[in-house]
Each structure stands twice: as C-alpha cells, then as structure tokens.
Scaffold this motif. Structure first.
Motif, PDB file in Angstrom:
ATOM      1  N   ILE A  41       0.839  -1.206   0.000  1.00  0.00           N
ATOM      2  CA  ILE A  41       0.000   0.000   0.000  1.00  0.00           C
ATOM      3  C   ILE A  41       0.869   1.249   0.000  1.00  0.00           C
ATOM      4  O   ILE A  41       0.615   2.213  -0.748  1.00  0.00           O
ATOM      5  CB  ILE A  41      -0.944  -0.013   1.214  1.00  0.00           C
ATOM      6  N   ASN A  42       1.908   1.247   0.841  1.00  0.00           N
ATOM      7  CA  ASN A  42       2.814   2.399   0.885  1.00  0.00           C
ATOM      8  C   ASN A  42       3.497   2.624  -0.466  1.00  0.00           C
ATOM      9  O   ASN A  42       3.688   3.771  -0.899  1.00  0.00           O
ATOM     10  CB  ASN A  42       3.872   2.194   1.971  1.00  0.00           C
ATOM     11  N   ALA A  43       3.846   1.528  -1.140  1.00  0.00           N
ATOM     12  CA  ALA A  43       4.469   1.658  -2.456  1.00  0.00           C
ATOM     13  C   ALA A  43       3.480   2.223  -3.475  1.00  0.00           C
ATOM     14  O   ALA A  43       3.854   3.025  -4.336  1.00  0.00           O
ATOM     15  CB  ALA A  43       4.989   0.292  -2.917  1.00  0.00           C
ATOM     16  N   LYS A  44       2.215   1.807  -3.371  1.00  0.00           N
ATOM     17  CA  LYS A  44       1.204   2.291  -4.310  1.00  0.00           C
ATOM     18  C   LYS A  44       1.020   3.801  -4.207  1.00  0.00           C
ATOM     19  O   LYS A  44       0.856   4.496  -5.223  1.00  0.00           O
ATOM     20  CB  LYS A  44      -0.122   1.581  -4.039  1.00  0.00           C
ATOM     21  N   TYR A  45       1.051   4.323  -2.979  1.00  0.00           N
ATOM     22  CA  TYR A  45       0.828   5.755  -2.761  1.00  0.00           C
ATOM     23  C   TYR A  45       2.131   6.542  -2.614  1.00  0.00           C
ATOM     24  O   TYR A  45       2.110   7.684  -2.150  1.00  0.00           O
ATOM     25  CB  TYR A  45      -0.035   5.973  -1.518  1.00  0.00           C
ATOM     26  N   ASN A  46       3.264   5.912  -2.962  1.00  0.00           N
ATOM     27  CA  ASN A  46       4.590   6.557  -2.896  1.00  0.00           C
ATOM     28  C   ASN A  46       5.004   6.936  -1.481  1.00  0.00           C
ATOM     29  O   ASN A  46       5.861   7.816  -1.298  1.00  0.00           O
ATOM     30  CB  ASN A  46       4.624   7.824  -3.786  1.00  0.00           C
ATOM     31  N   LEU A  47       4.419   6.285  -0.485  1.00  0.00           N
ATOM     32  CA  LEU A  47       4.749   6.608   0.901  1.00  0.00           C
ATOM     33  C   LEU A  47       6.034   5.930   1.369  1.00  0.00           C
ATOM     34  O   LEU A  47       6.493   6.189   2.488  1.00  0.00           O
ATOM     35  CB  LEU A  47       3.590   6.191   1.822  1.00  0.00           C
ATOM     36  N   ILE A  68       7.908  16.436  -3.920  1.00  0.00           N
ATOM     37  CA  ILE A  68       8.145  16.812  -5.321  1.00  0.00           C
ATOM     38  C   ILE A  68       7.120  16.129  -6.226  1.00  0.00           C
ATOM     39  O   ILE A  68       6.582  16.738  -7.156  1.00  0.00           O
ATOM     40  CB  ILE A  68       9.586  16.449  -5.733  1.00  0.00           C
ATOM     41  N   ILE A  69       6.844  14.842  -5.954  1.00  0.00           N
ATOM     42  CA  ILE A  69       5.834  14.120  -6.747  1.00  0.00           C
ATOM     43  C   ILE A  69       4.467  14.774  -6.566  1.00  0.00           C
ATOM     44  O   ILE A  69       3.728  14.987  -7.541  1.00  0.00           O
ATOM     45  CB  ILE A  69       5.788  12.634  -6.331  1.00  0.00           C
ATOM     46  N   TYR A  70       4.138  15.096  -5.309  1.00  0.00           N
ATOM     47  CA  TYR A  70       2.836  15.721  -5.038  1.00  0.00           C
ATOM     48  C   TYR A  70       2.726  17.081  -5.729  1.00  0.00           C
ATOM     49  O   TYR A  70       1.688  17.404  -6.322  1.00  0.00           O
ATOM     50  CB  TYR A  70       2.641  15.879  -3.532  1.00  0.00           C
ATOM     51  N   LEU A  71       3.800  17.862  -5.666  1.00  0.00           N
ATOM     52  CA  LEU A  71       3.790  19.191  -6.286  1.00  0.00           C
ATOM     53  C   LEU A  71       3.648  19.084  -7.807  1.00  0.00           C
ATOM     54  O   LEU A  71       2.925  19.874  -8.426  1.00  0.00           O
ATOM     55  CB  LEU A  71       5.069  19.946  -5.917  1.00  0.00           C
ATOM     56  N   GLY A  72       4.315  18.084  -8.393  1.00  0.00           N
ATOM     57  CA  GLY A  72       4.187  17.895  -9.834  1.00  0.00           C
ATOM     58  C   GLY A  72       2.765  17.544 -10.239  1.00  0.00           C
ATOM     59  O   GLY A  72       2.243  18.064 -11.234  1.00  0.00           O
ATOM     60  N   PHE A 118      -5.104  16.455  -7.280  1.00  0.00           N
ATOM     61  CA  PHE A 118      -4.890  16.472  -5.831  1.00  0.00           C
ATOM     62  C   PHE A 118      -4.540  15.097  -5.274  1.00  0.00           C
ATOM     63  O   PHE A 118      -4.338  14.950  -4.080  1.00  0.00           O
ATOM     64  CB  PHE A 118      -6.136  17.002  -5.116  1.00  0.00           C
ATOM     65  N   GLY A 119      -4.498  14.096  -6.125  1.00  0.00           N
ATOM     66  CA  GLY A 119      -4.097  12.771  -5.691  1.00  0.00           C
ATOM     67  C   GLY A 119      -5.274  11.889  -5.313  1.00  0.00           C
ATOM     68  O   GLY A 119      -6.421  12.333  -5.259  1.00  0.00           O
ATOM     69  N   PRO A 120      -4.986  10.606  -5.020  1.00  0.00           N
ATOM     70  CA  PRO A 120      -6.054   9.673  -4.634  1.00  0.00           C
ATOM     71  C   PRO A 120      -6.415   9.811  -3.160  1.00  0.00           C
ATOM     72  O   PRO A 120      -5.603  10.259  -2.348  1.00  0.00           O
ATOM     73  CB  PRO A 120      -5.429   8.303  -4.917  1.00  0.00           C
ATOM     74  N   SER A 121      -7.615   9.419  -2.830  1.00  0.00           N
ATOM     75  CA  SER A 121      -8.025   9.389  -1.431  1.00  0.00           C
ATOM     76  C   SER A 121      -7.469   8.141  -0.773  1.00  0.00           C
ATOM     77  O   SER A 121      -7.483   7.057  -1.356  1.00  0.00           O
ATOM     78  CB  SER A 121      -9.558   9.391  -1.330  1.00  0.00           C
ATOM     79  N   PHE A 122      -6.966   8.278   0.446  1.00  0.00           N
ATOM     80  CA  PHE A 122      -6.418   7.143   1.177  1.00  0.00           C
ATOM     81  C   PHE A 122      -7.504   6.311   1.860  1.00  0.00           C
ATOM     82  O   PHE A 122      -7.244   5.205   2.303  1.00  0.00           O
ATOM     83  CB  PHE A 122      -5.418   7.618   2.242  1.00  0.00           C
ATOM     84  N   ASP A 143      -6.954  10.966   6.300  1.00  0.00           N
ATOM     85  CA  ASP A 143      -6.881  10.987   4.841  1.00  0.00           C
ATOM     86  C   ASP A 143      -6.028  12.185   4.451  1.00  0.00           C
ATOM     87  O   ASP A 143      -6.526  13.283   4.198  1.00  0.00           O
ATOM     88  CB  ASP A 143      -8.288  11.085   4.258  1.00  0.00           C
ATOM     89  N   TYR A 144      -4.698  11.948   4.391  1.00  0.00           N
ATOM     90  CA  TYR A 144      -3.763  13.043   4.172  1.00  0.00           C
ATOM     91  C   TYR A 144      -4.051  13.795   2.868  1.00  0.00           C
ATOM     92  O   TYR A 144      -3.964  15.024   2.811  1.00  0.00           O
ATOM     93  CB  TYR A 144      -2.325  12.507   4.141  1.00  0.00           C
ATOM     94  N   SER A 145      -4.380  13.071   1.828  1.00  0.00           N
ATOM     95  CA  SER A 145      -4.636  13.717   0.542  1.00  0.00           C
ATOM     96  C   SER A 145      -5.836  14.651   0.617  1.00  0.00           C
ATOM     97  O   SER A 145      -5.835  15.723   0.021  1.00  0.00           O
ATOM     98  CB  SER A 145      -4.870  12.658  -0.544  1.00  0.00           C
ATOM     99  N   MET A 146      -6.865  14.225   1.348  1.00  0.00           N
ATOM    100  CA  MET A 146      -8.055  15.064   1.496  1.00  0.00           C
ATOM    101  C   MET A 146      -7.732  16.351   2.250  1.00  0.00           C
ATOM    102  O   MET A 146      -8.109  17.455   1.826  1.00  0.00           O
ATOM    103  CB  MET A 146      -9.161  14.298   2.205  1.00  0.00           C
ATOM    104  N   VAL A 147      -7.033  16.214   3.373  1.00  0.00           N
ATOM    105  CA  VAL A 147      -6.687  17.397   4.170  1.00  0.00           C
ATOM    106  C   VAL A 147      -5.771  18.323   3.373  1.00  0.00           C
ATOM    107  O   VAL A 147      -5.952  19.549   3.368  1.00  0.00           O
ATOM    108  CB  VAL A 147      -6.020  16.978   5.493  1.00  0.00           C
ATOM    109  N   MET A 148      -4.799  17.746   2.679  1.00  0.00           N
ATOM    110  CA  MET A 148      -3.911  18.560   1.855  1.00  0.00           C
ATOM    111  C   MET A 148      -4.681  19.239   0.726  1.00  0.00           C
ATOM    112  O   MET A 148      -4.443  20.406   0.409  1.00  0.00           O
ATOM    113  CB  MET A 148      -2.800  17.690   1.265  1.00  0.00           C
ATOM    114  N   GLY A 149      -5.619  18.512   0.116  1.00  0.00           N
ATOM    115  CA  GLY A 149      -6.402  19.088  -0.971  1.00  0.00           C
ATOM    116  C   GLY A 149      -7.203  20.290  -0.525  1.00  0.00           C
ATOM    117  O   GLY A 149      -7.201  21.342  -1.185  1.00  0.00           O
TER     118      GLY A 149
END
Length: 306
Positions: free
Chosen positions: A49-55, A64-68, A75-79, A271-277
């Motif tokens: 799972i961590n590999a799938k989400y680049n964690l 850098i991946i997130y910024l790109g 905004f990325g996938p929901s966790f 849900d880090y992606s949601m909060v960041m979004g």
C-alpha cells in the motif's frame, strides 16, 4: 496599473510554495496512519500500500511528486475512499459550498451596505440605534447558534422549510443555510460601513463639496461612496473565501455535503490527501482573493498603486 497587477501575481507564487511545503511536512510528520486498523495489517500488505501511494519514498521526494501532480490539477487519490480521487470528492462539495456562499454574500453585501449607510446618515437617531442593535444581535449570535434556531423555528415548529439536505440546490433547501451564513455577515458589513461613512463625511473634501452647494445625494454617491468602500473591500477579501468554501457548522446542521465536512472527515480518518487538498484549495483562494482585493483597492484609491 498593469505592473502592479503583475507584481501581486508574482508575489503569490512563493507564498503558495511555502504553504504547500509546510502543510505537506506537518501532515506527514503527524503521528498515525490512514491504513492502521484495530485488527492490524500484515507488513507485506502495508508495504504494498505504501508503495502504491509513494509513501515508501523519502519525504522530500514525496513532496516533489505531489507538487508535480498538483501543478497538473491533480490532488491525488483518497487514502480512505477506494477508487475515488480527491478531485472527485472535493469538486461536488465545492459546488455546494460555493452556491450557498455566493447567495449569502450577495444578500449580505447589499443588505449590510444599505443598513450601514442608513445608520450613518441618521447618526445618533432612532434609525441608527435600531440598525446597530440588530447588527449587534447578528454578531453575538454565531452560526452554530443560528443554525439550530432556524431549524427549530422554520422546520420543526412552523414546518415551512426542510431541516436539511441539498436536493440539487432546490430553492427551499437553500433558504435556511443562506440565512444562517448571511446573518453574521450582514451585521459585520453594516457596522464597518457605518463607521467608514461617518469618517468619510467628516473629511475636508466632503466639507468642500457641501460648501459648494452640491446636492447631498450627489456628494454621497459621487464623492463619499468610493472611499467608504475601502474598509468594506478589505473585510470582504478573506471573508469571500471563507463563505465560498463552506462552513463545517452549515454542513453538519443542514447536511448539505459541502467542503467543510470533507475537511473534518479527512482529519478524523487521517486521509492526508483530502486534508492537503482542502488546505491547498483554501490557500490558493485566499492568496488569489487577497490579490484581487489589493487590485480593487488600487482601482478605488489610485494612491495604493504607488
């Protein structure tokens, strides 16, 4: 004027980068994980799972991946919500919150400015005291008090309006949330407008216009209105973002499904992606509308450009 606008636009870029970097680091340094459950998870599954989400990558590389992806509008996938991206979840909620916010802001600006001007033009008279009393009530009754009171009165007692829901933005479902948001805004705008207009009316250029025998109505709308609006515009800049992006209180009490509820759910569920979004979206809008506020300032008062 063009150079002023370009300068304000360029200033927003480093501010946005700092916002995203600090938010990203704080989010990922917080304890806990969105994938931890009470039953636990096999290390092999967690590693996949961590590999799938680049964690599994270094934190700076993750940023850098997130910024790109962010620069491409992703905004990325929901966790927590499988097969959903943050874009899929945020945009419908933003439409709901923006619809409520735009109606609320429209009524608040028109009503607040009119009430404030009426109070200022009748300073220390019954009209002034009455309007300011109503405004004070609107200030001391916050949204989390107004919302249940409106539901109790109009939905439970009188049964005129639905207590909650959205129903694709049907008019009867908009009334109570819009009133709940508008009440506090009208009160604040009315007080700011009153104080600003009283100060402007005591200015030397207004006395000069009166000494020339110009009609009072002409003086108000031709000479006093623009400088009167400066504090109002300053107040509306950040408020505009807060209103358009919704309120947790409104979403909870009326079940509208706005963006505020997504932010709370994202924080609770890790849900880090949601909060960041939500954080990035709010940050971009705050920076943008603050820049717009400065530009409007410059149009109203040419001295600001220099």
């Amino acid at each position: 004027m063009l150079s002023f606008i370009i300068k304000r636009a360029l200033e927003a870029i480093p501010t946005m980068l700092v916002l995203t970097f600090v938010s990203f680091m704080l989010m990922y340094l917080a304890p806990g994980s969105p994938f931890l459950t009470e039953k636990g998870m096999p290390p092999e599954v967690l590693a996949n799972i961590n590999a799938k989400y680049n964690l599994d990558k270094p934190l700076l590389e993750q940023y850098i991946i997130y910024l790109g992806n962010l620069l491409q509008g992703d905004f990325g996938p929901s966790f927590r919500y499988l097969d959903f991206s943050i874009n899929d979840l945020l945009w419908p909620g933003l439409v709901v919150s923006a619809t409520i916010g735009m109606w609320a802001l429209l009524f608040a600006v028109i009503s607040g400015i009119a009430m404030g001007m009426m109070a200022a033009l009748n300073r220390n008279k019954t009209t002034d005291y009455s309007i300011m009393t109503i405004a004070m009530l609107g200030i001391v009754l916050p949204t989390f008090v107004m919302a249940p009171l409106l539901v109790l009165l109009f939905s439970i007692k009188l049964r005129w309006l639905p207590a909650g829901g959205w129903n694709d933005g049907a008019a009867q479902y908009l009334v109570l949330p819009v009133i709940a948001v508008t009440t506090h805004l009208v009160a604040q705008i009315a007080r700011i407008t009153r104080g600003s207009l009283i100060e402007v009316l005591n200015s030397n250029f207004i006395r000069t216009a009166q000494a020339k025998g110009l009609p009072f109505r002409y003086i108000i709308f031709k000479h006093a209105f623009k400088p009167m609006m400066l504090p109002v515009v300053s107040y509306l800049g950040p408020v505009f973002v807060g209103v358009l992006t919704g309120s947790v209180v409104i979403d909870v009490y009326f079940g509208t499904g706005g963006i505020g509820q997504h932010f709370v759910n994202g924080a609770i569920n890790r849900d880090y992606s949601m909060v960041m979004g939500v954080t990035v979206l709010l940050g971009v809008m705050y920076i943008f509308f603050n820049a717009v506020t400065d530009i409007v300032y410059a149009f109203i008062d040419p001295k600001i450009r220099y």
